[in-house]
Every structure is written in C-alpha cells, then in structure tokens.
Design a protein around this motif. Structure first.
Motif, short mmCIF file in Angstrom:
data_model
loop_
_atom_site.label_atom_id
_atom_site.label_comp_id
_atom_site.label_asym_id
_atom_site.label_seq_id
_atom_site.Cartn_x
_atom_site.Cartn_y
_atom_site.Cartn_z
N THR A 63 0.84 -1.20 0.00
CA THR A 63 0.00 0.00 0.00
C THR A 63 0.87 1.25 0.00
OG1 THR A 63 -1.76 -1.19 1.14
CG2 THR A 63 -1.83 1.21 1.24
N MET A 64 1.93 1.23 0.80
CA MET A 64 2.87 2.35 0.84
C MET A 64 3.46 2.59 -0.56
SD MET A 64 6.45 2.62 2.99
CE MET A 64 7.36 1.50 1.92
N LEU A 65 3.84 1.52 -1.23
CA LEU A 65 4.42 1.64 -2.57
C LEU A 65 3.38 2.09 -3.59
CD1 LEU A 65 6.73 -1.47 -2.32
CD2 LEU A 65 7.47 0.92 -2.52
N TYR A 66 2.14 1.74 -3.39
CA TYR A 66 1.05 2.25 -4.22
C TYR A 66 0.95 3.76 -4.06
CZ TYR A 66 -3.82 2.75 -5.89
OH TYR A 66 -4.97 3.13 -6.55
N GLY A 67 1.02 4.23 -2.82
CA GLY A 67 1.02 5.67 -2.56
C GLY A 67 2.21 6.36 -3.20
N ALA A 68 3.37 5.71 -3.15
CA ALA A 68 4.58 6.27 -3.78
C ALA A 68 4.38 6.42 -5.28
CB ALA A 68 5.79 5.39 -3.49
N ALA A 69 3.77 5.42 -5.90
CA ALA A 69 3.53 5.48 -7.35
C ALA A 69 2.56 6.61 -7.69
CB ALA A 69 2.99 4.14 -7.84
N LEU A 70 1.52 6.76 -6.90
CA LEU A 70 0.58 7.85 -7.13
C LEU A 70 1.29 9.21 -7.03
CD1 LEU A 70 -2.50 6.53 -5.15
CD2 LEU A 70 -2.32 6.80 -7.64
N ALA A 71 2.15 9.35 -6.03
CA ALA A 71 2.90 10.61 -5.87
C ALA A 71 3.79 10.86 -7.08
CB ALA A 71 3.73 10.57 -4.59
N ARG A 72 4.44 9.83 -7.59
CA ARG A 72 5.30 10.00 -8.76
C ARG A 72 4.52 10.47 -9.97
NH1 ARG A 72 10.35 7.06 -8.09
NH2 ARG A 72 10.93 7.83 -6.02
N LEU A 73 3.24 10.13 -10.01
CA LEU A 73 2.39 10.53 -11.13
C LEU A 73 1.70 11.87 -10.87
CD1 LEU A 73 0.84 7.07 -12.01
CD2 LEU A 73 2.67 8.29 -13.23
N GLY A 74 2.03 12.51 -9.75
CA GLY A 74 1.45 13.81 -9.44
C GLY A 74 0.08 13.75 -8.80
N GLU A 75 -0.34 12.57 -8.40
CA GLU A 75 -1.64 12.42 -7.74
C GLU A 75 -1.42 12.53 -6.23
OE1 GLU A 75 -4.40 9.54 -9.23
OE2 GLU A 75 -3.19 9.28 -11.04
N TYR A 76 -1.01 13.73 -5.81
CA TYR A 76 -0.56 13.94 -4.43
C TYR A 76 -1.67 13.76 -3.40
CZ TYR A 76 3.35 15.83 -7.03
OH TYR A 76 4.39 15.98 -7.89
N ARG A 77 -2.85 14.24 -3.67
CA ARG A 77 -3.94 14.10 -2.69
C ARG A 77 -4.34 12.64 -2.53
NH1 ARG A 77 -4.09 17.62 1.24
NH2 ARG A 77 -3.64 19.66 0.39
N ARG A 78 -4.43 11.90 -3.61
CA ARG A 78 -4.73 10.46 -3.51
C ARG A 78 -3.64 9.76 -2.71
NH1 ARG A 78 -5.86 7.43 -8.91
NH2 ARG A 78 -6.03 5.66 -7.50
N ALA A 79 -2.41 10.10 -2.98
CA ALA A 79 -1.29 9.49 -2.25
C ALA A 79 -1.35 9.86 -0.77
CB ALA A 79 0.04 9.94 -2.86
N ALA A 80 -1.67 11.12 -0.48
CA ALA A 80 -1.76 11.57 0.91
C ALA A 80 -2.87 10.84 1.66
CB ALA A 80 -1.98 13.08 0.96
N ASN A 81 -3.95 10.50 0.97
CA ASN A 81 -5.03 9.75 1.60
C ASN A 81 -4.62 8.32 1.94
OD1 ASN A 81 -6.85 11.88 1.59
ND2 ASN A 81 -7.65 11.36 -0.42
#
Length: 140
Positions: A63-81
């Motif tokens: 899940t943490m790595l899923y959040g990291a991938a979202l952040a890399r794609l600029g989906e910061y709010r989704r990653a922060a959630n």
C-alpha cells in the motif's frame, strides 16, 4: 539485471514476467513494485497493485508503494489519503527512510502544486506538514 547490470529498464520487464508466474508471492510483489517505480513505470505498478488479491492489497508495504507510485504521477492528494498516520507497515525497520521520503515527496508536490512553493526543501515540507510520529522510523 538490476543488481549486476544496473539495467532497471530491462529488470522491469523481467520482474513483471516473474510476477505473472507467482502473483501471490509477496516478496516478489514488493520487488516488482520497487523496480517498476524505480524504472519510472509507476502506471504499471498501479495496474499490478489494482489486480492483486484483497489480501495483498491490504499489505502495508504494498500500500505504501502504491502511494509512492501515485505521488510519482502527481496524484498527491490520492497518495496523501493512503500514506496517513493509520498506515501500518509491519516490516519497516528502524532507520528506514522509505516512508518519510514518500511523505516528503507527497507534501512537496502539494506545496508546489497547491501553494505555489517552487521546489520546497525537505525542511520546509516537514515544517508545513510534520511527519506523524507513527510514520517516522528515521534515526534521530
């Protein structure tokens, strides 16, 4: 490929092939995530993650790595959630920076995108968005 040849692009192809053979083997899934993200193929990791069994999708590190991938794609709010104080990563080790680095990447993006701060430093990010104690495994 990754460790000896230092060819992460080639390693990303082979790790996906290997993962397709054993999709429920957690260590291989973690390695797949790390290689795909490192090869700048975050979209591919997100696709793999979303195809995992519910049991593996509930895994803290994945899940943490899923959040990291979202952040890399600029989906910061989704990653922060995803990367919140409630995230449990049982196999994280004292002194490991992975979670704090992801936190800084997420909130650096939020500061830049939503607040107009150009290239915020890690110190500025942590001042604006302190890393919750429950997520801080850095050695101080």
């Amino acid at each position: 490929e990754k460790n000896i040849e230092r060819d992460i692009a080639s390693a990303s192809v082979h790790i996906k092939e290997a993962h397709a053979l054993l999709p429920e083997y957690r260590p291989l899934t973690v390695e797949c995530a790390e290689i795909l993200i490192g090869a700048e193929k975050s979209n591919e990791w997100i696709g793999v993650y979303e195809s995992l069994s519910p049991n593996l999708r509930a895994d803290g590190r994945l899940t943490m790595l899923y959040g990291a991938a979202l952040a890399r794609l600029g989906e910061y709010r989704r990653a922060a959630n995803i990367v919140t104080e409630g995230l449990l990563v049982p196999d994280i080790k004292e002194g490991e920076y992975s979670l704090s680095e992801i936190w800084i990447e997420i909130y650096s993006g939020i500061l830049a995108k939503e607040k107009g701060v150009k290239t915020p430093t890690p110190e500025e990010v942590l001042a604006a968005y302190p890393l919750p104690r429950a997520l801080d495994f850095r050695m101080h």
